[in-house]
Design a protein around this motif. Structure first.
Motif, mmCIF file in Angstrom:
data_model
loop_
_atom_site.group_PDB
_atom_site.id
_atom_site.type_symbol
_atom_site.label_atom_id
_atom_site.label_comp_id
_atom_site.label_asym_id
_atom_site.label_seq_id
_atom_site.Cartn_x
_atom_site.Cartn_y
_atom_site.Cartn_z
ATOM 1 N N GLY A 71 0.819 -1.196 0.000
ATOM 2 C CA GLY A 71 0.000 0.000 0.000
ATOM 3 C C GLY A 71 0.856 1.250 0.000
ATOM 4 N N THR A 97 -7.006 12.898 -7.690
ATOM 5 C CA THR A 97 -7.124 11.931 -8.783
ATOM 6 C C THR A 97 -5.813 11.812 -9.548
ATOM 7 O OG1 THR A 97 -9.473 12.440 -9.017
ATOM 8 C CG2 THR A 97 -8.408 11.343 -10.874
ATOM 9 N N SER A 152 -3.340 9.924 -7.382
ATOM 10 C CA SER A 152 -3.724 8.510 -7.331
ATOM 11 C C SER A 152 -3.335 7.774 -8.610
ATOM 12 C CB SER A 152 -5.227 8.396 -7.101
ATOM 13 O OG SER A 152 -5.622 7.059 -7.081
ATOM 14 N N GLU A 153 -3.611 8.384 -9.762
ATOM 15 C CA GLU A 153 -3.260 7.764 -11.044
ATOM 16 C C GLU A 153 -1.748 7.654 -11.215
ATOM 17 O OE1 GLU A 153 -5.239 10.003 -14.086
ATOM 18 O OE2 GLU A 153 -7.212 9.204 -13.544
ATOM 19 N N SER A 201 -0.494 4.838 -8.892
ATOM 20 C CA SER A 201 -0.940 3.557 -9.429
ATOM 21 C C SER A 201 -0.104 3.146 -10.643
ATOM 22 C CB SER A 201 -2.407 3.637 -9.819
ATOM 23 O OG SER A 201 -2.843 2.421 -10.367
ATOM 24 N N PRO A 203 -3.155 -1.126 -7.263
ATOM 25 C CA PRO A 203 -4.546 -0.725 -7.504
ATOM 26 C C PRO A 203 -4.891 0.504 -6.663
ATOM 27 C CG PRO A 203 -4.445 -2.839 -6.333
ATOM 28 C CD PRO A 203 -3.049 -2.452 -6.661
ATOM 29 N N VAL A 204 -5.784 1.328 -7.178
ATOM 30 C CA VAL A 204 -6.098 2.593 -6.518
ATOM 31 C C VAL A 204 -6.712 2.401 -5.134
ATOM 32 C CG1 VAL A 204 -6.275 4.013 -8.585
ATOM 33 C CG2 VAL A 204 -8.272 2.756 -7.795
ATOM 34 N N HIS A 205 -7.328 1.256 -4.854
ATOM 35 C CA HIS A 205 -7.903 1.049 -3.530
ATOM 36 C C HIS A 205 -6.835 0.807 -2.461
ATOM 37 C CE1 HIS A 205 -7.611 -3.186 -4.864
ATOM 38 N NE2 HIS A 205 -7.523 -3.470 -3.577
ATOM 39 N N ARG A 206 -5.579 0.661 -2.862
ATOM 40 C CA ARG A 206 -4.473 0.515 -1.908
ATOM 41 C C ARG A 206 -3.670 1.807 -1.755
ATOM 42 N NH1 ARG A 206 -3.235 -4.945 -0.507
ATOM 43 N NH2 ARG A 206 -4.558 -6.343 -1.674
ATOM 44 N N CYS A 257 -3.819 5.681 -0.280
ATOM 45 C CA CYS A 257 -4.522 6.643 0.569
ATOM 46 C C CYS A 257 -3.876 8.008 0.397
ATOM 47 C CB CYS A 257 -4.459 6.225 2.031
ATOM 48 S SG CYS A 257 -5.350 4.713 2.377
#
Length: 164
Positions: free
Chosen positions: A124, A139, A142-143, A146, A152-155, A157
């Motif tokens: 993470g 965003t 995050s991108e 990733s 993956p974006v869900h990991r 924060c």
């Protein structure tokens, strides 16, 4: 020894047999010794630490418009695994009932020779950024994380940094 003495020695059938066995033995020893060593030349890879990765990623993310000052923490599932080169010699008994294998690490400058380093998977990422209050900046961060770490974006924060 002259030529006549050598010819006289080889006229004896037992001497020819002994020489033939000796030559076959030398050929077998040379052939068996060449197959045991399995090494590759490896270019040294500069050592990269977790802190280096975090600093590099923070530097890149801080260049995103509106991100401001950025800090990054990366967590991994495990540490770096190093695959070591081994020299394997196989010996079998004359009756071929048993085979034994001698496996030794290939040494280079007093240390085992590393053939390949396997880097761990990222568990993470936590990012704190001054501009993380803006959803477009979040965003983009995050991108970028990733894409760069294959996470993956869900990991990931992303938090807004406290203003001093």
């Amino acid at each position: 020894m002259n030529k006549e003495e050598i010819i006289k020695i080889f006229k004896n059938k037992n001497n020819r047999l002994i020489c033939l066995i000796f030559i076959i033995g030398v050929v077998l020893m040379v052939a068996a010794g060449g197959h045991g060593k399995k090494t590759e030349t490896v270019k040294p890879v500069p050592q990269v630490t977790v802190e280096d990765d975090e600093k590099r990623l923070a530097g890149i993310l801080s260049q995103i418009e509106g991100a401001g000052d950025v800090s990054v923490m990366i967590t991994y599932y495990s540490s770096i695994e190093k695959n070591i080169a081994y020299e394997t010699k196989t010996a079998s008994r004359e009756d071929k009932s048993e085979k034994s294998e001698d496996k030794k690490a290939v040494m280079s400058d007093g240390e085992p020779m590393v053939v390949k380093e396997v880097y761990p998977r990222v568990k993470g990422v936590i990012v704190t950024a001054q501009g993380a209050g803006n959803s477009a900046v979040r965003t983009a961060i995050s991108e970028a994380v990733s894409a760069s770490l294959d996470v993956p974006v869900h990991r990931i924060c992303i938090f807004k940094k406290e203003e001093e």
